[in-house]
Design a protein around this motif. Structure first.
Motif, PDB file in Angstrom:
ATOM      1  N   GLY A   1       0.808  -1.215   0.000  1.00  0.00           N
ATOM      2  CA  GLY A   1       0.000   0.000   0.000  1.00  0.00           C
ATOM      3  C   GLY A   1       0.840   1.263   0.000  1.00  0.00           C
ATOM      4  N   GLY A   2       0.217   2.365   0.375  1.00  0.00           N
ATOM      5  CA  GLY A   2       0.910   3.649   0.480  1.00  0.00           C
ATOM      6  C   GLY A   2       1.608   4.059  -0.798  1.00  0.00           C
ATOM      7  N   TRP A   3       2.860   4.507  -0.650  1.00  0.00           N
ATOM      8  CA  TRP A   3       3.607   5.009  -1.800  1.00  0.00           C
ATOM      9  C   TRP A   3       3.996   3.909  -2.768  1.00  0.00           C
ATOM     10  CZ3 TRP A   3       3.500   9.741  -3.310  1.00  0.00           C
ATOM     11  CH2 TRP A   3       3.249  10.749  -2.371  1.00  0.00           C
ATOM     12  N   PHE A   4       4.051   2.653  -2.294  1.00  0.00           N
ATOM     13  CA  PHE A   4       4.350   1.559  -3.215  1.00  0.00           C
ATOM     14  C   PHE A   4       3.259   1.450  -4.286  1.00  0.00           C
ATOM     15  CE2 PHE A   4       6.564   0.407   0.690  1.00  0.00           C
ATOM     16  CZ  PHE A   4       7.814   0.073   0.206  1.00  0.00           C
ATOM     17  N   LEU A   5       2.010   1.567  -3.840  1.00  0.00           N
ATOM     18  CA  LEU A   5       0.905   1.504  -4.791  1.00  0.00           C
ATOM     19  C   LEU A   5       0.883   2.748  -5.680  1.00  0.00           C
ATOM     20  CD1 LEU A   5      -1.500  -0.188  -5.689  1.00  0.00           C
ATOM     21  CD2 LEU A   5      -2.911   1.055  -4.050  1.00  0.00           C
TER      22      LEU A   5
ATOM     23  N   PHE B   1      -9.994  -6.993  -6.762  1.00  0.00           N
ATOM     24  CA  PHE B   1     -11.208  -7.466  -7.428  1.00  0.00           C
ATOM     25  C   PHE B   1     -11.334  -6.943  -8.859  1.00  0.00           C
ATOM     26  CE2 PHE B   1     -15.640  -6.178  -8.431  1.00  0.00           C
ATOM     27  CZ  PHE B   1     -16.141  -7.440  -8.717  1.00  0.00           C
ATOM     28  N   VAL B   2     -11.166  -5.620  -9.047  1.00  0.00           N
ATOM     29  CA  VAL B   2     -11.361  -5.064 -10.392  1.00  0.00           C
ATOM     30  C   VAL B   2     -10.296  -5.575 -11.361  1.00  0.00           C
ATOM     31  CG1 VAL B   2     -12.586  -2.997  -9.627  1.00  0.00           C
ATOM     32  CG2 VAL B   2     -10.097  -2.943  -9.812  1.00  0.00           C
ATOM     33  N   VAL B   3      -9.081  -5.785 -10.850  1.00  0.00           N
ATOM     34  CA  VAL B   3      -8.032  -6.337 -11.716  1.00  0.00           C
ATOM     35  C   VAL B   3      -8.351  -7.785 -12.077  1.00  0.00           C
ATOM     36  CG1 VAL B   3      -5.589  -6.956 -11.848  1.00  0.00           C
ATOM     37  CG2 VAL B   3      -6.257  -4.759 -10.889  1.00  0.00           C
ATOM     38  N   LEU B   4      -8.881  -8.540 -11.124  1.00  0.00           N
ATOM     39  CA  LEU B   4      -9.264  -9.923 -11.412  1.00  0.00           C
ATOM     40  C   LEU B   4     -10.379  -9.991 -12.462  1.00  0.00           C
ATOM     41  CD1 LEU B   4      -9.206 -11.661  -7.905  1.00  0.00           C
ATOM     42  CD2 LEU B   4      -7.666 -12.036  -9.832  1.00  0.00           C
TER      43      LEU B   4
ATOM     44  N   HIS C   1     -10.529   0.356  -1.578  1.00  0.00           N
ATOM     45  CA  HIS C   1     -10.024  -0.594  -0.589  1.00  0.00           C
ATOM     46  C   HIS C   1      -9.124  -1.612  -1.306  1.00  0.00           C
ATOM     47  CE1 HIS C   1     -10.097  -3.918   2.315  1.00  0.00           C
ATOM     48  NE2 HIS C   1     -10.410  -3.015   3.230  1.00  0.00           N
ATOM     49  N   PRO C   2      -8.076  -2.127  -0.642  1.00  0.00           N
ATOM     50  CA  PRO C   2      -7.211  -3.127  -1.291  1.00  0.00           C
ATOM     51  C   PRO C   2      -7.972  -4.305  -1.890  1.00  0.00           C
ATOM     52  CG  PRO C   2      -6.196  -2.383   0.732  1.00  0.00           C
ATOM     53  CD  PRO C   2      -7.555  -1.732   0.677  1.00  0.00           C
TER      54      PRO C   2
END
Length: 287
Positions: free
Chosen positions: A28-32, A140-143, A134-135
């Motif tokens: 999460g955070g800056w990685f995302l 989900f949307v990528v799946l 939310h993670p």
């Protein structure tokens, strides 16, 4: 040198991308933010190169990069900041048109200068929506997007007979579209089942029929996003947006469905939340 068949390359690339995404979502955070920023800039570069090959219009490309980077990085700030960067892109395009037209070039058309801001609206804006999810929703949307792509690809390869829209995408078939639809619905129903068993998962808790409807609508959005990019490439006589992803083509070829799917998911979720709030029983006075 070993050359893998396209289907094998496609699977390996897909799993590699899924692994990178999963790590970024978990951290999460800056990685995302960095992952989304990378996808935006790579997709934007391919988009601009469709219209401006090589080093042509380098100033507009660099300006688009700077504004897109500011747009993505500012999404965690107040809403005014992303709007500012889109406004700057529109103003910059208008000023470049004005300067060119005013320099004794009456043949100049405003459409020649809409590529820069359209790139931000087409790529940076929808992908940035993922940063407000939310993670579990991000995964989900990528799946759903991946299931639509893989289901359509393999169903079309195995059973494809009847062309769906040959003037836009010659290889897509109705059988492939049906395979993508089934895969998308399956992902949504599994997600709905998990959400009903764990309300804190981060996905909306909805009925079976709403999840089924979402699966149909998200699949339609994903396929329309794919068709739009195909039409864009065919109008410019380009086969792939790039070659950076073996078995997929370019980054834009991989994320084209997400660019339509993400906004629709946001609309669906917002409508469901609004209806749920309106239908909730009012608190009893004095309770």
């Amino acid at each position: 040198m070993i050359t893998l068949p396209p289907s094998r390359q496609r699977l390996i690339t897909g799993f590699a991308l899924a692994g990178i995404l999963l790590v970024a979502v978990l951290l999460g955070g800056w990685f995302l933010h960095v992952l989304v920023l990378g996808a935006v800039l790579l997709g934007l570069w391919e988009f601009y190169c469709l219209f401006w090959p090589g080093n042509s219009q380098l100033v507009q490309k660099c300006l688009g990069f700077i504004l897109a980077g500011g747009f993505v990085l500012s999404t965690s700030l107040t809403p005014e900041w992303p709007i500012l960067f889109v406004s700057l892109a529109l103003c910059a395009s208008a000023l470049m048109f004005l300067a060119r037209f005013g320099s004794h070039h009456p043949e100049t058309r405003i459409t020649d200068y809409t590529v820069l801001p359209f790139g931000l609206l087409y790529i940076a804006l929808p992908l940035s929506l993922a940063l407000h999810m939310h993670p579990a929703e991000q995964i989900f949307v990528v799946l759903v997007s991946t299931a639509t792509d893989c289901g359509g690809y393999y169903a079309g390869m195995l059973f494809g007979r009847h062309k769906m829209w040959p003037s836009v995408s010659p290889k897509k078939t109705w059988q492939g579209a049906a395979g993508g639809m089934v895969a998308s619905i399956a992902v949504c129903l599994v997600a709905g089942h998990l959400a009903s068993r764990n309300a804190s998962l981060g996905l909306p808790v909805m009925s079976f029929w709403l999840w089924l409807t979402m699966g149909i609508l998200l699949n339609a959005a994903a396929q329309l996003g794919d068709f739009f990019e195909s039409a864009l490439k065919r109008s410019l006589n380009v086969k792939d947006s790039g070659t950076i992803l073996p078995g997929h083509g370019g980054v834009l070829d991989r994320i084209d469905s997400l660019l339509f799917l993400l906004p629709l998911y946001f609309v669906f979720r917002a409508l469901y939340t609004a209806v749920a709030l309106l239908s909730a029983p009012l608190p009893t006075p004095g309770a």
